[in-house]
Design a protein around this motif. Structure first.
Motif, short mmCIF file in Angstrom:
data_model
loop_
_atom_site.label_atom_id
_atom_site.label_comp_id
_atom_site.label_asym_id
_atom_site.label_seq_id
_atom_site.Cartn_x
_atom_site.Cartn_y
_atom_site.Cartn_z
N ARG A 39 30.95 38.97 48.18
CA ARG A 39 31.50 40.27 48.57
C ARG A 39 31.24 41.20 47.40
O ARG A 39 30.96 40.77 46.29
CB ARG A 39 32.99 40.17 48.90
N ARG A 40 31.31 42.49 47.66
CA ARG A 40 31.09 43.48 46.60
C ARG A 40 32.41 44.14 46.24
O ARG A 40 33.22 44.46 47.11
CB ARG A 40 30.09 44.55 47.05
N THR A 41 32.62 44.33 44.93
CA THR A 41 33.80 45.05 44.47
C THR A 41 33.57 46.54 44.67
O THR A 41 32.47 46.97 45.02
CB THR A 41 34.06 44.77 42.97
N THR A 42 34.59 47.34 44.39
CA THR A 42 34.42 48.80 44.49
C THR A 42 33.38 49.29 43.49
O THR A 42 32.76 50.32 43.69
CB THR A 42 35.75 49.53 44.26
N GLY A 43 33.15 48.54 42.43
CA GLY A 43 32.13 48.87 41.43
C GLY A 43 30.78 48.26 41.78
O GLY A 43 29.88 48.24 40.96
N ASN A 44 30.64 47.70 43.00
CA ASN A 44 29.40 47.12 43.52
C ASN A 44 28.97 45.84 42.78
O ASN A 44 27.79 45.53 42.73
CB ASN A 44 28.27 48.15 43.53
N GLN A 45 29.94 45.12 42.22
CA GLN A 45 29.63 43.85 41.57
C GLN A 45 29.86 42.71 42.55
O GLN A 45 30.77 42.75 43.38
CB GLN A 45 30.51 43.65 40.34
N ARG A 47 31.04 39.15 43.92
CA ARG A 47 32.10 38.16 43.72
C ARG A 47 31.87 37.05 44.73
O ARG A 47 31.77 37.29 45.93
CB ARG A 47 33.49 38.77 43.92
#
Length: 151
Positions: A39-45, A47
């Motif tokens: 999945r992507r965090t709000t910072g597009n990293q 996880r």
């Protein structure tokens, strides 16, 4: 060096790479190929869920057995997406390859048993050499080294 905590629910690409022993570039490749997901965090990293470690181990082990990535991907689609796979789930998908692995084992044994005399001998045993194919008589059986790959 980042360490994945034993109770972590998710891992960064760096943590997953360190814990799995697989380079981050390989993990991104596996993801592009649909073998794992994140999945992507709000910072597009990225996880990854912790159970991705098992998937990566399964992929690497399967690759070591010579199983193509497309086949690995097909089998991984049989795992549940709504929960962490159980031992029974893994056993079920591993069973998909039993016949193929048995065939590979037979082939490897035949190679081991038949090539011992050939290595570096100058082929003084043409009458029983599994690589010999006078006049291409085995062409009618298909491509490749037929005596080595057929049961």
């Amino acid at each position: 060096m980042t360490h994945l905590a034993w109770d972590a629910k998710e891992a960064t690409v760096g943590e997953l790479a360190e814990r799995s022993g697989v380079a981050p570039s390989a993990l991104r490749f596996y993801e592009r190929e649909g073998l794992i997901s994140s999945r992507r965090t709000t910072g597009n990293q990225r996880r990854y869920s912790r159970d991705t470690l098992r998937r990566v181990a399964f992929i690497r082990t399967s690759q070591r057995l010579g199983i193509p990535l497309a086949t690995i991907r097909d089998v991984l689609t049989l795992l549940p997406e709504d929960r962490t796979p159980t031992k029974e789930d893994w056993a079920r998908i591993s069973e998909c390859w039993r016949d193929d692995l048995d065939r590979r084992i037979r082939t490897l044994r035949r190679l081991r048993d038949n090539l011992t005399d050939c290595i570096g001998c100058g082929c003084l045993s043409l009458d029983r050499c599994v690589l010999s194919n006078p006049c291409d008589e085995l062409a009618s059986h298909g491509p490749g080294p037929r005596r080595l790959i057929e049961d």
